[in-house]
Design a protein around this motif. Sequence first.
Motif, PDB file in Angstrom:
ATOM      1  N   ASN A   1      -1.006   9.372  -2.168  1.00  0.00           N
ATOM      2  CA  ASN A   1       0.245  10.177  -2.726  1.00  0.00           C
ATOM      3  C   ASN A   1       1.270   9.999  -1.630  1.00  0.00           C
ATOM      4  O   ASN A   1       1.436  10.151  -0.355  1.00  0.00           O
ATOM      5  N   ASP A   2       2.256   9.480  -2.327  1.00  0.00           N
ATOM      6  CA  ASP A   2       3.598   9.289  -2.015  1.00  0.00           C
ATOM      7  C   ASP A   2       3.494   8.135  -0.796  1.00  0.00           C
ATOM      8  O   ASP A   2       4.104   8.527   0.187  1.00  0.00           O
ATOM      9  N   GLY A   3       2.718   7.437  -0.621  1.00  0.00           N
ATOM     10  CA  GLY A   3       2.536   6.381   0.507  1.00  0.00           C
ATOM     11  C   GLY A   3       1.795   6.995   1.578  1.00  0.00           C
ATOM     12  O   GLY A   3       1.650   6.351   2.836  1.00  0.00           O
ATOM     13  N   ASP A   4       1.313   8.153   1.719  1.00  0.00           N
ATOM     14  CA  ASP A   4       0.689   8.865   2.754  1.00  0.00           C
ATOM     15  C   ASP A   4      -0.759   8.116   3.293  1.00  0.00           C
ATOM     16  O   ASP A   4      -1.585   8.426   2.677  1.00  0.00           O
TER      17      ASP A   4
ATOM     18  N   LYS B   1      -2.510   8.093   5.913  1.00  0.00           N
ATOM     19  CA  LYS B   1      -3.627   9.101   6.657  1.00  0.00           C
ATOM     20  C   LYS B   1      -4.456   9.744   5.517  1.00  0.00           C
ATOM     21  O   LYS B   1      -5.606  10.084   6.029  1.00  0.00           O
ATOM     22  N   LYS B   2      -3.867  10.219   4.489  1.00  0.00           N
ATOM     23  CA  LYS B   2      -4.413  11.328   3.663  1.00  0.00           C
ATOM     24  C   LYS B   2      -5.181  10.155   2.379  1.00  0.00           C
ATOM     25  O   LYS B   2      -5.668  10.651   1.242  1.00  0.00           O
ATOM     26  N   GLY B   3      -4.970   8.840   2.487  1.00  0.00           N
ATOM     27  CA  GLY B   3      -5.158   7.968   1.358  1.00  0.00           C
ATOM     28  C   GLY B   3      -6.622   7.479   1.354  1.00  0.00           C
ATOM     29  O   GLY B   3      -7.401   7.857   2.273  1.00  0.00           O
ATOM     30  N   LYS B   4      -6.905   6.621   0.270  1.00  0.00           N
ATOM     31  CA  LYS B   4      -8.265   6.108   0.126  1.00  0.00           C
ATOM     32  C   LYS B   4      -8.116   4.551   0.364  1.00  0.00           C
ATOM     33  O   LYS B   4      -7.336   3.801  -0.707  1.00  0.00           O
ATOM     34  N   LYS B   5      -8.633   4.196   1.301  1.00  0.00           N
ATOM     35  CA  LYS B   5      -8.615   2.519   1.503  1.00  0.00           C
ATOM     36  C   LYS B   5      -9.590   1.943   0.631  1.00  0.00           C
ATOM     37  O   LYS B   5     -10.632   2.343   0.381  1.00  0.00           O
ATOM     38  N   ILE B   6      -9.116   0.971  -0.392  1.00  0.00           N
ATOM     39  CA  ILE B   6      -9.801   0.182  -1.174  1.00  0.00           C
ATOM     40  C   ILE B   6     -10.626  -1.051  -0.756  1.00  0.00           C
ATOM     41  O   ILE B   6     -11.628  -1.191  -0.842  1.00  0.00           O
ATOM     42  N   ASP B   7      -9.494  -2.031  -0.397  1.00  0.00           N
ATOM     43  CA  ASP B   7     -10.213  -3.139   0.111  1.00  0.00           C
ATOM     44  C   ASP B   7      -9.140  -3.959   0.670  1.00  0.00           C
ATOM     45  O   ASP B   7      -7.801  -3.550   0.697  1.00  0.00           O
ATOM     46  N   LYS B   8      -9.635  -5.209   1.172  1.00  0.00           N
ATOM     47  CA  LYS B   8      -8.604  -6.259   1.560  1.00  0.00           C
ATOM     48  C   LYS B   8      -7.805  -6.774   0.685  1.00  0.00           C
ATOM     49  O   LYS B   8      -8.457  -6.964  -0.419  1.00  0.00           O
ATOM     50  N   VAL B   9      -6.684  -7.102   0.926  1.00  0.00           N
ATOM     51  CA  VAL B   9      -5.770  -7.710  -0.400  1.00  0.00           C
ATOM     52  C   VAL B   9      -5.248  -9.078   0.226  1.00  0.00           C
ATOM     53  O   VAL B   9      -4.826  -9.241   1.465  1.00  0.00           O
ATOM     54  N   ASP B  10      -5.237 -10.018  -0.713  1.00  0.00           N
ATOM     55  CA  ASP B  10      -4.840 -11.509  -0.075  1.00  0.00           C
ATOM     56  C   ASP B  10      -3.136 -11.302  -0.616  1.00  0.00           C
ATOM     57  O   ASP B  10      -2.806 -11.164  -1.907  1.00  0.00           O
ATOM     58  N   TYR B  11      -2.450 -11.517   0.442  1.00  0.00           N
ATOM     59  CA  TYR B  11      -0.965 -11.814   0.256  1.00  0.00           C
ATOM     60  C   TYR B  11      -0.345 -12.957  -0.890  1.00  0.00           C
ATOM     61  O   TYR B  11       0.695 -12.452  -1.385  1.00  0.00           O
TER      62      TYR B  11
ATOM     63  N   VAL C   1       0.027   3.199  -5.315  1.00  0.00           N
ATOM     64  CA  VAL C   1      -0.805   2.224  -4.578  1.00  0.00           C
ATOM     65  C   VAL C   1       0.153   1.535  -3.447  1.00  0.00           C
ATOM     66  O   VAL C   1       1.236   1.062  -3.589  1.00  0.00           O
ATOM     67  N   THR C   2      -0.456   1.435  -2.234  1.00  0.00           N
ATOM     68  CA  THR C   2       0.331   1.216  -1.090  1.00  0.00           C
ATOM     69  C   THR C   2      -0.519  -0.194  -0.605  1.00  0.00           C
ATOM     70  O   THR C   2      -1.627  -0.231  -0.265  1.00  0.00           O
ATOM     71  N   ILE C   3       0.328  -0.901   0.047  1.00  0.00           N
ATOM     72  CA  ILE C   3       0.072  -2.225   0.788  1.00  0.00           C
ATOM     73  C   ILE C   3       0.261  -1.992   2.015  1.00  0.00           C
ATOM     74  O   ILE C   3       1.405  -1.744   2.588  1.00  0.00           O
ATOM     75  N   TYR C   4      -1.018  -1.882   2.897  1.00  0.00           N
ATOM     76  CA  TYR C   4      -0.725  -1.616   4.465  1.00  0.00           C
ATOM     77  C   TYR C   4      -1.214  -2.645   5.470  1.00  0.00           C
ATOM     78  O   TYR C   4      -2.435  -3.210   5.069  1.00  0.00           O
ATOM     79  N   CYS C   5      -0.554  -2.707   6.359  1.00  0.00           N
ATOM     80  CA  CYS C   5      -1.141  -3.759   7.390  1.00  0.00           C
ATOM     81  C   CYS C   5      -1.989  -2.873   8.571  1.00  0.00           C
ATOM     82  O   CYS C   5      -0.996  -2.187   9.308  1.00  0.00           O
TER      83      CYS C   5
ATOM     84  N   LYS D   1      -3.696  -3.642  11.200  1.00  0.00           N
ATOM     85  CA  LYS D   1      -3.392  -4.121  12.637  1.00  0.00           C
ATOM     86  C   LYS D   1      -2.116  -3.501  13.128  1.00  0.00           C
ATOM     87  O   LYS D   1      -1.981  -3.129  14.347  1.00  0.00           O
ATOM     88  N   ALA D   2      -1.020  -3.672  12.525  1.00  0.00           N
ATOM     89  CA  ALA D   2       0.500  -3.514  12.937  1.00  0.00           C
ATOM     90  C   ALA D   2       0.655  -1.962  12.496  1.00  0.00           C
ATOM     91  O   ALA D   2       1.765  -1.456  12.997  1.00  0.00           O
ATOM     92  N   HIS D   3       0.059  -1.165  11.655  1.00  0.00           N
ATOM     93  CA  HIS D   3       0.285   0.084  11.393  1.00  0.00           C
ATOM     94  C   HIS D   3       1.581   0.126  10.537  1.00  0.00           C
ATOM     95  O   HIS D   3       2.298   0.893  10.925  1.00  0.00           O
ATOM     96  N   VAL D   4       1.845  -0.726   9.597  1.00  0.00           N
ATOM     97  CA  VAL D   4       3.019  -1.032   8.743  1.00  0.00           C
ATOM     98  C   VAL D   4       2.876  -1.025   7.357  1.00  0.00           C
ATOM     99  O   VAL D   4       2.001  -1.550   6.889  1.00  0.00           O
ATOM    100  N   THR D   5       3.539  -0.218   6.552  1.00  0.00           N
ATOM    101  CA  THR D   5       3.384  -0.204   5.231  1.00  0.00           C
ATOM    102  C   THR D   5       4.503  -1.529   4.735  1.00  0.00           C
ATOM    103  O   THR D   5       5.603  -1.502   4.950  1.00  0.00           O
ATOM    104  N   PHE D   6       3.717  -2.174   3.966  1.00  0.00           N
ATOM    105  CA  PHE D   6       4.459  -3.296   3.622  1.00  0.00           C
ATOM    106  C   PHE D   6       5.278  -3.023   2.112  1.00  0.00           C
ATOM    107  O   PHE D   6       6.245  -3.589   1.672  1.00  0.00           O
ATOM    108  N   GLY D   7       4.473  -2.250   1.329  1.00  0.00           N
ATOM    109  CA  GLY D   7       5.165  -1.845   0.026  1.00  0.00           C
ATOM    110  C   GLY D   7       4.317  -0.910  -0.900  1.00  0.00           C
ATOM    111  O   GLY D   7       3.075  -0.670  -0.318  1.00  0.00           O
TER     112      GLY D   7
END
Length: 147
Positions: free
Chosen positions: A95-98, A100-110, A130-134, A136-142
Motif C-alpha cells: 500500500n503506497d510502497g510500504d 514493512k506492511k506489504g506482501k513479498k511475492i517472489d524474486k524478480v529478474d531485472y 506493486v513494488t520492486i525492492y532490493c 539486500k540493500a533495503h532500497v525501493t527500485f520502483g
Amino acid sequence: MNIKTLFISGTVATSLLLGACNNMDTKKEDMEEETKSETKMDNKDMGESKSMKEGMFKGENKEKVEGKAMIHDNKLMLKDFQSSKGPDLHVYLTNDGDIKKGKKIDKVDYDKSEQTFDLKGINTDEYNTVTIYCDKAHVTFGSAELK
C-alpha cells in the motif's frame, strides 16, 4: 570522535550500501536460483480477488524500473519489464510502497521482460501498489500504482 569524521563515515557507509544493488557481481547460477515465497493463510477466510488492476512502473531512488504490472485471475504479470541490476530484487504487493506492511511475492529478474507470479490465497484488493525492492540493500527500485 569529532562530528565531521562521524558524518563522513556515515556518508561512505550509506553510499556503499546503496551501491550494493547496482555494482555487486553475482554468478549466473545465483541469479537463476528461485526463492519460493511463503503464503501464510490467516485463520479467517481470505477472499481471493479476480478483479483486474494495472499500472505503469516508475523508478525511485535513482534506480530504473519500467514496464507494466497487471493483476488478473490471481496472477501478477509484468510486461515489458526492465530494472536496474540488483542481486536481490523481489516483487511486493504494498500500500503506497510500504514494504514493512506489504506482501513479498517472489524474486524478480531485472532483465526478463515477461514474468508471471501466482497470487493464490492473497486478497489483492488489500493492496494498491506493486513494488520492486532490493532486500539486500533495503532500497525501493520502483513502484506501479494499481488502478
